[in-house]
Design a protein around this motif. Sequence first.
Motif, short mmCIF file in Angstrom:
data_model
loop_
_atom_site.label_atom_id
_atom_site.label_comp_id
_atom_site.label_asym_id
_atom_site.label_seq_id
_atom_site.Cartn_x
_atom_site.Cartn_y
_atom_site.Cartn_z
N ASN A 22 -12.76 8.76 -18.58
CA ASN A 22 -11.41 7.63 -18.31
C ASN A 22 -10.67 8.03 -17.19
O ASN A 22 -10.08 7.26 -16.18
CB ASN A 22 -10.60 7.98 -19.56
N ARG A 68 -10.69 6.27 -13.52
CA ARG A 68 -9.50 5.58 -13.08
C ARG A 68 -9.18 6.01 -11.54
O ARG A 68 -8.75 5.22 -10.53
CB ARG A 68 -8.41 6.01 -14.05
N ARG A 88 -15.62 10.83 -22.71
CA ARG A 88 -15.05 9.75 -22.28
C ARG A 88 -13.66 10.11 -22.01
O ARG A 88 -13.14 9.42 -20.85
CB ARG A 88 -14.95 8.78 -23.87
#
Length: 357
Positions: A174, A178, A170
């Motif tokens: 992330n 992004r 994760r």
Amino acid sequence: MTSSPRTPGTPPARPVELTLLPLGSRPADEPVGGGCGSGCGCGDGHDEELGLDPLECGLDPDLAALLAAGGLDPVRVEDIAHLAVEEDLDNGVDLTTVATVPEEAVSTGDFTARQAGTVAGLHIAEAVLSVVCTDEFEVERHVADGDRVEPGQVLLSVTGRTRDLLTGERSALNLLCRLSGVATATRAWADALGDTGTSVRDTRKTTPGLRALEKYAVRCGGGVNHRMSLSDAALIKDNHVVAAGGVAEAFRRVRAEFPGVPVEVEVDRLDQIEPVLAEGADLLLLDNFSPELTAEAVRLVAGRAELESSGRLTLADAPAYAATGVDYLAVGALTHSAPILDIGLDLREADTAEGGD
């Protein structure tokens, strides 16, 4: 290892073994004179080659070199990677993974695009994995930052301890999602501007702590960077004008205090342009000018300074602004409003096993 599918024209993936910095073992904690410590892969001579302090460098030297070549500080990337993983663990362990995955299990996972876009942050995802993995792992790089990708395309394959891959999943995603979202949004603007000579560039409306990474993603998407910080260059905006008592007066004060720095001045009326040009402004920021007023400003300036349009710009309006001959479009939405690019990490079920060769 089974090779992953790649699109035509994509260079073959090449496996790379990375030396790891174990989570919680920070190079800065090592005694002075102790080198990078047993967890670091820097080796002798890399500080001269990469411009890195061996007491601070914790990433694999080849990975650090790739980050540095992209204009990123490897030490800062490493710090962000640690922060992301440590935030996710919160001084504990990955409860679900520890309970369900045998400690010796080894897997290959594919970072795969779920939608079309422009990718950015692959080496940053590797940096995240390098701080969470407890053993060396191998990566296969199928695409590069800045490449356009399609749904189902494998971007990066990683082989290592299954627990480590799942714990870092994760945090790596992330950042990767992004930054790829920022690159994808920027690419849309760059495509709209085409070869007009007008460039899209970012602002300081970035996520705290991630500015360098987000501005890197803008570059991957075909945009250019404005100043990285308040200390790079001067930008005189409306509140500075109010405080100084006028546009020209604000410019004179900045030039007197910091004679060597470039100075950009925000103007919101045509009649403000000539006085600022007379003072010697390097760049003018045209705030909320329509395309018609922008064209008039371009004619008035006649190449004496660069011009940047800003304020409520939309992708649909980009060609009209570019047609005026303005140099830059300042788009804060590249970083403050870009949606993520959907990317996932999928373990190959057939490769999941206890132990490995």
